[in-house]
Design an enzyme around this catalytic site. Structure first.
Site, PDB file in Angstrom:
ATOM      1  N   HIS A 170      -4.419   3.129  -2.922  1.00  0.00           N
ATOM      2  CA  HIS A 170      -4.462   2.381  -1.664  1.00  0.00           C
ATOM      3  C   HIS A 170      -3.719   1.058  -1.755  1.00  0.00           C
ATOM      4  O   HIS A 170      -2.841   0.791  -0.956  1.00  0.00           O
ATOM      5  CB  HIS A 170      -5.916   2.130  -1.235  1.00  0.00           C
ATOM      6  CG  HIS A 170      -6.032   1.131  -0.128  1.00  0.00           C
ATOM      7  ND1 HIS A 170      -6.096   1.505   1.194  1.00  0.00           N
ATOM      8  CD2 HIS A 170      -6.034  -0.217  -0.141  1.00  0.00           C
ATOM      9  CE1 HIS A 170      -6.130   0.413   1.937  1.00  0.00           C
ATOM     10  NE2 HIS A 170      -6.101  -0.648   1.161  1.00  0.00           N
ATOM     11  N   ASP A 227     -31.512 -19.842  29.767  1.00  0.00           N
ATOM     12  CA  ASP A 227     -31.195 -18.750  28.841  1.00  0.00           C
ATOM     13  C   ASP A 227     -31.259 -19.198  27.379  1.00  0.00           C
ATOM     14  O   ASP A 227     -31.388 -18.373  26.473  1.00  0.00           O
ATOM     15  CB  ASP A 227     -29.814 -18.165  29.147  1.00  0.00           C
ATOM     16  CG  ASP A 227     -29.881 -17.080  30.210  1.00  0.00           C
ATOM     17  OD1 ASP A 227     -30.977 -16.509  30.390  1.00  0.00           O
ATOM     18  OD2 ASP A 227     -28.856 -16.827  30.852  1.00  0.00           O
ATOM     19  N   GLU A 265     -17.111  -6.144  24.693  1.00  0.00           N
ATOM     20  CA  GLU A 265     -16.200  -7.294  24.743  1.00  0.00           C
ATOM     21  C   GLU A 265     -15.029  -7.164  23.770  1.00  0.00           C
ATOM     22  O   GLU A 265     -13.913  -7.578  24.077  1.00  0.00           O
ATOM     23  CB  GLU A 265     -16.964  -8.596  24.448  1.00  0.00           C
ATOM     24  CG  GLU A 265     -18.041  -8.965  25.471  1.00  0.00           C
ATOM     25  CD  GLU A 265     -19.358  -8.240  25.234  1.00  0.00           C
ATOM     26  OE1 GLU A 265     -19.463  -7.467  24.246  1.00  0.00           O
ATOM     27  OE2 GLU A 265     -20.298  -8.437  26.033  1.00  0.00           O
ATOM     28  N   HIS A 301       0.837  -1.200   0.000  1.00  0.00           N
ATOM     29  CA  HIS A 301       0.000   0.000   0.000  1.00  0.00           C
ATOM     30  C   HIS A 301       0.870   1.248   0.000  1.00  0.00           C
ATOM     31  O   HIS A 301       1.330   1.681   1.051  1.00  0.00           O
ATOM     32  CB  HIS A 301      -0.898  -0.007   1.236  1.00  0.00           C
ATOM     33  CG  HIS A 301      -1.673  -1.283   1.391  1.00  0.00           C
ATOM     34  ND1 HIS A 301      -2.931  -1.449   0.890  1.00  0.00           N
ATOM     35  CD2 HIS A 301      -1.329  -2.460   1.958  1.00  0.00           C
ATOM     36  CE1 HIS A 301      -3.356  -2.677   1.143  1.00  0.00           C
ATOM     37  NE2 HIS A 301      -2.403  -3.310   1.795  1.00  0.00           N
ATOM     38  N   SER A 306     -21.746 -12.076  37.797  1.00  0.00           N
ATOM     39  CA  SER A 306     -21.946 -13.435  37.291  1.00  0.00           C
ATOM     40  C   SER A 306     -20.621 -14.151  37.067  1.00  0.00           C
ATOM     41  O   SER A 306     -20.505 -15.347  37.310  1.00  0.00           O
ATOM     42  CB  SER A 306     -22.687 -13.412  35.951  1.00  0.00           C
ATOM     43  OG  SER A 306     -23.966 -12.896  36.111  1.00  0.00           O
ATOM     44  N   HIS A 311     -27.309 -18.307  24.509  1.00  0.00           N
ATOM     45  CA  HIS A 311     -26.362 -18.149  25.610  1.00  0.00           C
ATOM     46  C   HIS A 311     -25.561 -19.420  25.884  1.00  0.00           C
ATOM     47  O   HIS A 311     -24.787 -19.463  26.831  1.00  0.00           O
ATOM     48  CB  HIS A 311     -27.109 -17.723  26.889  1.00  0.00           C
ATOM     49  CG  HIS A 311     -27.433 -16.255  26.892  1.00  0.00           C
ATOM     50  ND1 HIS A 311     -28.124 -15.659  25.854  1.00  0.00           N
ATOM     51  CD2 HIS A 311     -27.145 -15.269  27.769  1.00  0.00           C
ATOM     52  CE1 HIS A 311     -28.254 -14.373  26.124  1.00  0.00           C
ATOM     53  NE2 HIS A 311     -27.665 -14.113  27.273  1.00  0.00           N
TER      54      HIS A 311
HETATM   55  C1  LIG Z   1     -11.090  -5.646  10.045  1.00  0.00           C
HETATM   56  C2  LIG Z   1     -10.556  -5.404   8.675  1.00  0.00           C
HETATM   57  N1  LIG Z   1     -11.403  -5.441   7.642  1.00  0.00           N
HETATM   58  C3  LIG Z   1     -10.947  -5.276   6.376  1.00  0.00           C
HETATM   59  C4  LIG Z   1      -9.614  -5.097   6.140  1.00  0.00           C
HETATM   60  C5  LIG Z   1      -9.102  -4.990   4.715  1.00  0.00           C
HETATM   61  N2  LIG Z   1      -8.674  -3.613   4.457  1.00  0.00           N
HETATM   62  C6  LIG Z   1      -7.388  -3.257   4.543  1.00  0.00           C
HETATM   63  S1  LIG Z   1      -7.173  -1.634   4.278  1.00  0.00           S
HETATM   64  C7  LIG Z   1      -8.801  -1.395   3.977  1.00  0.00           C
HETATM   65  C8  LIG Z   1      -9.321  -0.034   3.625  1.00  0.00           C
HETATM   66  C9  LIG Z   1      -8.961   0.897   4.694  1.00  0.00           C
HETATM   67  O1  LIG Z   1      -9.310   2.182   4.398  1.00  0.00           O
HETATM   68  P1  LIG Z   1      -8.649   3.334   5.245  1.00  0.00           P
HETATM   69  O2  LIG Z   1      -8.581   2.949   6.646  1.00  0.00           O
HETATM   70  O3  LIG Z   1      -9.343   4.582   4.900  1.00  0.00           O
HETATM   71  O4  LIG Z   1      -7.158   3.335   4.746  1.00  0.00           O
HETATM   72  P2  LIG Z   1      -6.539   4.153   3.530  1.00  0.00           P
HETATM   73  O5  LIG Z   1      -6.926   3.458   2.272  1.00  0.00           O
HETATM   74  O6  LIG Z   1      -7.060   5.511   3.597  1.00  0.00           O
HETATM   75  O7  LIG Z   1      -5.104   4.038   3.830  1.00  0.00           O
HETATM   76  C10 LIG Z   1      -9.504  -2.583   4.120  1.00  0.00           C
HETATM   77  C11 LIG Z   1     -10.961  -2.700   3.916  1.00  0.00           C
HETATM   78  C12 LIG Z   1      -8.758  -5.087   7.250  1.00  0.00           C
HETATM   79  N3  LIG Z   1      -7.454  -4.950   7.144  1.00  0.00           N
HETATM   80  N4  LIG Z   1      -9.257  -5.224   8.504  1.00  0.00           N
END
Ligand SMILES: Cc1ncc(C[n+]2csc(CCOP(=O)(O)OP(=O)(O)O)c2C)c(N)n1
Ligand SMILES: [Mg+2]
Length: 694
Positions: A286, A495, A438, A38, A409, A499
């Site tokens: 990106h 529950d 959580e 990236h 609990s 649960h």
């Molecule tokens: C929980 C999660 N879901 C999906 C991804 C896949 N993913 C990596 S970067 C990205 C886009 C992120 O966008 P942003 O935070 O705006 O980063 P930018 O492109 O601006 O650097 C995604 C969906 C991930 N790494 N983690």
């Protein structure tokens, strides 16, 4: 070359720009070389990272584990080249798992040339245990910022316990950088809400507001007013309208450091792929390399030699050295002198700090642990756990934790004098209230653990699902995070299926490096804690019963110390030559024992193996494993109130598993036990069937 030799020909601003463009071009070249990664975000955020590291952060590259260093978290972990560049250009030193300095850089230029390749320190995403200077593993968006909240709680806790008049031993700050993805993930909201509640003014998040995610402009899915949202939480919200304006960034960071009583959120308007003529402000920047031609055009834009690759111009290392290097070394030097004096004035506290840093336990950490007498009525796993937690938290000063609103609990409340609640005005309390969050709880436990405290988090076992991504990261990071999960099966019968955990044991057992333990009675609970407390580099999950379980007579049956081997022969056939083996965990062990007594009375030579932990058992030498489960004994029955998934590995293809193949149901426990076959008669019958088929 010394700084003095470089400075006359260039202004400080020139050098700043040179350093920033070095971060950018290293990132561009590394991604291009790897044909993966990236580039855009490092190009946009290079000035931010430069400013935090070289102008603000109190971090000594010579000692990246100095306890009072400021912490930097890259929550948008896909922009890892930012961190690899910073660690490389500051010449941050490598430290091994035993906290020894290796006398070599943490990230070399060669590593960067081999970005994302096997054995390169410059991996796809920042990895904590693998590269010194990485404060936490990131990549799953939102985890980094949530973890930073745990780190901030830890700083306040450490300050409350160890700072003394004239001795500010812990006064560091936390900087976390995040993007749109982190802002969209729920875990960030949970964590931000708690951070403001706790008034964590040592915490600063910088939000890379570049309006771009993978699928395009954020207008397709993310149009909320983030500033108002954070104001609503109670954060100090600042905005820097130009990500290239390092003075404004520095000023905002100064405002953060002066702000008391609340965390700071800086919205930084930036351009992904900054400087690339055809990629800036596009989603293409990106996730894919710019391409050779665009790299050239971009470098031309930066005033960079177009054909140079992985170039670190003269003066860049020196400029970092003159900035973060000098500032960090001086800060560490002052602290070290302070700590020497502190050690003389408060030797016991200083010794605690040193032990904690090495993840050691105080001597006698297990004194006064309970030995529970045999009792057929018995005690619930959660009750035994509550007693043990209260002993451990008194013996280990830096042991603390709490529940996600289920303390009464989970029986996790620390009730002894002085335990106290952790709140904004009592940051040294030992009882945390995570609230019904959580997922953030899991990350916060990790953040506390990364700060060398011994933390636990608790909830119902069923809701481990809500924390699972953070639990998984604790295993990747090799952190001794502890998760106390009660109501481990159908014990809360009425529950109903929402649960009642079914697949949770199998799912957690599948996480590499995570120790999952499901103790059978009160004494096994004690031994489970004894085992997990000694883990320095592994997380653990305890699955504990809601309902009372008979406390087994350890004069008649084997000692619960067998828990430390994962599985052990609890009850055996006379002479130790079994023809059938009953294997069980948790609440089903006493069931197996009952069946065993019936079988013995009928002249059947059965053995009961209590198996609280697959993970620990699998680590034992083959010889031990064969002594517990002799290969020649093929007649085997496993009983566990959970998914049958995976039990074949212990009962073999011809063995029988009494477990869950469906969800549970809402009814009193007794009825559920009957409906789903968790009764001694059923176990005995299965054993006989095994023998009949032999
Ligand atoms: C929980 C999660 N879901 C999906 C991804 C896949 N993913 C990596 S970067 C990205 C886009 C992120 O966008 P942003 O935070 O705006 O980063 P930018 O492109 O601006 O650097 C995604 C969906 C991930 N790494 N983690
Ligand atoms: Mg973005």
């Amino acid at each position: 070359m010394s700084t003095a030799q470089v400075a006359p020909s260039r202004t400080s601003a020139d050098l700043d720009q040179l350093c920033i463009n070095t971060i950018r071009t290293l990132s561009i070249d590394a991604v291009q070389q790897a044909k993966s990664g990236h580039p855009g975000t490092p190009m946009g955020l290079a000035p931010l990272v430069y400013t935090i590291w070289n102008r603000v952060m109190r971090f000594d590259p010579q000692d990246p584990i100095w306890p009072n260093r400021d912490r930097f978290v890259l929550s948008n972990g896909h922009a890892s080249m930012l961190l690899w560049s910073a660690l490389h250009l500051t010449k941050t030193q490598a430290v091994n798992a035993e906290y020894e300095k290796l006398g070599e850089p943490s990230v070399t230029l060669e590593d960067i040339r081999h970005f994302r390749q096997l054995n390169s320190k410059a991996a796809g995403h920042p990895e904590y245990h693998w590269v010194s200077g990485v404060e936490t593993t990131t990549g799953p968006l939102g985890q980094g910022v949530a973890t930073s909240v745990g780190m901030a709680i830890a700083q306040k806790w450490l300050a409350a316990h160890y700072n003394k008049p004239g001795f500010e031993i812990f006064d560091y700050n936390l900087y976390a950088v995040c993007g749109d993805g982190c802002m969209m993930e729920g875990i960030a909201s949970e964590a931000a809400s708690l951070a403001a509640h706790l008034g964590l003014d040592n915490l600063c998040w910088v939000y890379d507001n570049n309006h771009i995610t993978i699928e395009g402009n954020t207008r397709i899915a993310f149009t909320e007013d983030v500033a108002t949202r954070f104001l609503g939480y109670g954060w100090n919200v600042l905005r820097v309208g130009d990500a290239n304006d390092t003075d404004r960034i520095e000023h905002a960071l100064e405002v953060f450091r002066k702000t008391k009583g609340r965390p700071t959120f800086i919205i930084l308007d930036s351009h992904i792929g900054y400087g690339s003529p055809h990629r800036q402000d596009t989603a293409d920047a990106h996730g894919e390399p710019l391409g050779e031609e665009e790299v050239r055009l971009t470098k031309r834009n930066y005033g960079w030699p177009e054909d140079a690759k992985f170039l670190v111009p003269d003066g860049v290392y020196e400029h970092f050295d003159a900035g973060i290097g000098v500032r960090g070394a001086a800060a560490r030097q002052r602290w070290t002198e302070r700590f020497v004096a502190y050690k003389a004035a408060y030797p016991e506290l200083a010794a605690q700090i040193e032990q904690m840093q090495r993840r050691e336990l105080p001597t006698d950490w297990d004194r006064n642990l309970h030995v529970f007498p045999a009792d057929s009525k018995g005690m619930a796993g959660r009750d035994a756990s509550g007693k043990v937690l209260n002993v451990l938290a008194q013996n280990i000063p830096w042991f603390l934790g709490g529940s996600a609103d289920l303390g009464p609990s989970n029986k996790t409340r620390l009730t002894f004098d002085g335990a106290g609640d952790l709140q904004a005005d009592t940051p040294g309390g030992k009882n945390l209230h995570y609230g019904i969050r959580e997922h953030a709880m899991g990350a916060i436990v990790n953040g506390l653990s990364l700060s060398k405290l011994r933390p636990f988090g608790a909830t119902f076992f069923i809701f481990s699902d809500y924390a699972r991504p953070a639990i998984r990261l604790s295993a990747i990071m090799e952190l001794p995070s502890l998760f106390v999960f009660t109501h481990d099966a159908m014990g809360d019968g009425e529950d109903g299926p929402t649960h009642q955990p079914v697949e949770h044991l199998a799912s957690l057992r599948a996480i590499p490096g995570l120790v999952t333990l499901r103790p059978a009675d009160a004494n096994e609970v004690v031994e489970a804690y004894r085992y997990v407390m000694q883990l320095r580099h592994k997380p653990a999950v305890l699955a504990l019963s809601r309902q009372p379980l008979p406390t087994l007579d350890r004069n008649k049956y084997a000692s619960a110390s067998g828990v430390a081997r994962g599985a052990y022969v609890l009850a055996d056939a006379p002479g130790g030559n079994p023809e059938v083996i009953l294997i069980a965990s948790g609440s089903e062990v006493s069931l197996a024992v009952e069946a065993h007594e019936t079988l013995l009375a009928e002249g059947i030579r059965s053995r009961v193996v209590s198996m609280p932990s697959w993970d620990i058992f699998d680590l034992q030498p083959q010889e031990y494993r064969d002594s517990v489960l002799p290969p020649k004994v093929k007649a085997r029955v496993a009983v566990e109130q959970a998914s049958t998934f995976g039990w074949e590995r212990y009962v073999g293809t011809s063995g029988h598993v009494i477990g869950m193949k469906t969800f549970g149901a809402s009814a009193p426990l007794k009825e559920l036990q009957r409906k789903f076959g968790f009764e001694p008669d059923g176990v005995a019958a299965a054993a006989k069937e095994q023998l009949r088929r032999k």
